[in-house]
Design an enzyme around this catalytic site. Sequence first.
Site, short mmCIF file in Angstrom:
data_model
loop_
_atom_site.label_atom_id
_atom_site.label_comp_id
_atom_site.label_asym_id
_atom_site.label_seq_id
_atom_site.Cartn_x
_atom_site.Cartn_y
_atom_site.Cartn_z
N ILE A 55 9.31 21.08 85.88
CA ILE A 55 8.83 20.83 87.26
C ILE A 55 9.80 21.54 88.18
O ILE A 55 10.97 21.14 88.30
CB ILE A 55 8.80 19.33 87.62
CG1 ILE A 55 7.92 18.55 86.64
CG2 ILE A 55 8.30 19.15 89.06
CD1 ILE A 55 7.77 17.06 86.99
N ASP A 56 9.36 22.60 88.81
CA ASP A 56 10.21 23.22 89.81
C ASP A 56 9.80 22.64 91.15
O ASP A 56 8.61 22.68 91.52
CB ASP A 56 10.09 24.76 89.79
CG ASP A 56 11.20 25.36 90.63
OD1 ASP A 56 12.35 24.92 90.50
OD2 ASP A 56 10.91 26.24 91.46
N ASP B 236 10.85 25.93 83.28
CA ASP B 236 11.21 24.94 84.30
C ASP B 236 10.03 23.97 84.35
O ASP B 236 8.95 24.31 84.85
CB ASP B 236 11.41 25.62 85.66
CG ASP B 236 12.07 24.68 86.66
OD1 ASP B 236 11.94 23.45 86.48
OD2 ASP B 236 12.69 25.17 87.61
N GLU C 48 15.10 23.93 81.31
CA GLU C 48 16.02 23.34 82.28
C GLU C 48 16.61 22.02 81.80
O GLU C 48 17.82 21.82 81.82
CB GLU C 48 15.30 23.12 83.63
CG GLU C 48 16.20 22.41 84.63
CD GLU C 48 15.65 22.35 86.05
OE1 GLU C 48 14.45 22.60 86.25
OE2 GLU C 48 16.45 22.05 86.95
N ASP D 52 14.37 29.02 87.14
CA ASP D 52 13.72 28.97 88.46
C ASP D 52 12.99 30.28 88.76
O ASP D 52 12.04 30.29 89.54
CB ASP D 52 14.76 28.76 89.57
CG ASP D 52 15.50 27.43 89.46
OD1 ASP D 52 14.84 26.41 89.31
OD2 ASP D 52 16.75 27.45 89.53
N THR E 284 11.50 19.43 91.88
CA THR E 284 11.58 18.03 91.43
C THR E 284 11.73 17.08 92.62
O THR E 284 11.11 16.00 92.65
CB THR E 284 12.75 17.87 90.42
OG1 THR E 284 12.48 18.69 89.30
CG2 THR E 284 12.91 16.42 89.97
C1 IPD Z 1 15.30 23.69 92.46
C2 IPD Z 1 14.22 24.14 93.40
C3 IPD Z 1 14.81 24.39 94.77
C4 IPD Z 1 15.92 25.40 94.73
C5 IPD Z 1 16.97 25.01 93.70
C6 IPD Z 1 16.34 24.74 92.36
P1 IPD Z 1 14.41 21.96 90.62
O1 IPD Z 1 14.79 23.45 91.17
O2 IPD Z 1 13.65 25.32 92.93
O3 IPD Z 1 13.85 24.89 95.64
O4 IPD Z 1 16.51 25.48 95.98
O5 IPD Z 1 17.90 26.06 93.61
O6 IPD Z 1 17.34 24.32 91.46
O7 IPD Z 1 15.68 21.17 90.58
O8 IPD Z 1 13.42 21.38 91.54
O9 IPD Z 1 13.85 22.22 89.26
CA CA Z 2 13.88 24.45 89.02
#
Ligand code: IPD
Ligand code: CA
Length: 306
Positions: free
Chosen positions: A123-124, A121, A101, A250, A126
């Site tokens: 940290i999913d 990813d 990412e 994701d 963030t």
């Molecule tokens: C996000 C999270 C969020 C989702 C977004 C993602 P990130 O990733 O998964 O729940 O709604 O579409 O982009 O920015 O925390 O790595």
């Molecule tokens: Ca993510």
Amino acid sequence: MLRASLSISAVCIKEFRYISFVSIILIRKMTEINTDTFYEAILKLTKEAGKLITDNINNRNKLTEVKASDIDLVTETDKAVEKLLMDGLSKQFKDHKFIGEETVSAGGNLHLTDAPTWIIDPIDGTLNFIHSFPHSCVSVALFIEKKPEIGIIYNPMMNQLFTARRGKGAFLNGNQIHVSNKKALNEALIMLEGGTSRDTEKMKTVYQNQQKLMPKVQGLRALGSAALNMAMVALGAADAYFEFGIHIWDIAAGELIIKEAGGVVIDPSGDDLKRFSRRVLAASSPELAEKLSKELVQFYPTPDDS
Ligand code: IPD
Ligand code: CA
């Protein structure tokens, strides 16, 4: 004479078939041995990454930068986790490729080839991490020949390690998990997300879907992490999840974990999943997936491979 040469050819064909069969088995065995090594390596690195996240989650002044919108953010820890995983893997597996990412955000590779490719990813969730809300995870998948082989989702705050390998089932902390098998919308707990974009049309679709679904389903939830939403479907704790605007990192690990737990992952239109289309629908059964797909107001973000 003719009969003799015919029977010699028959023997040759039989031997050739036998050799091909043995070669296929050998290649499969070697790939399996390799994926064992890849799996051990990524498990160790994921645990180290988890420690970086838990060490930093309670710091309320994290160094944060804005990416595509004011709610699409990255912290020093996101970058540090991605570096730890990529450095650790590339040291051991020199020919492996990466789609990460934060590397993509900095202009890096977003192209999936047949080569072994780690989709990361770091940290999913963030935004959760920035707020010290303890629902974030490391999400990593290994694709070989464009097929998912390994999927790992790790929430170190909750000590939840979801793992899957192709054909070997899905697990939470080593115990096998299975989707709920729910088929009816009015019995389903559905995960959805607001996403990280302020695009007016996109936000309108989020509101419309919430309004349409609320009276028809048992409940709506949002964990703030696409990967953790998918892990809940795999666990059978939620029954479906959909989102428009996600990226391949994701959902890459979640796709394998849900499929190995007996669920389905498709495009929200009801078609097959297109991994770069930025659209996903996951469900505990094909019946529930179809019903949900028919209810949804569709949104088509610009695909990542356009
Ligand atoms: C996000 C999270 C969020 C989702 C977004 C993602 P990130 O990733 O998964 O729940 O709604 O579409 O982009 O920015 O925390 O790595
Ligand atoms: Ca993510």
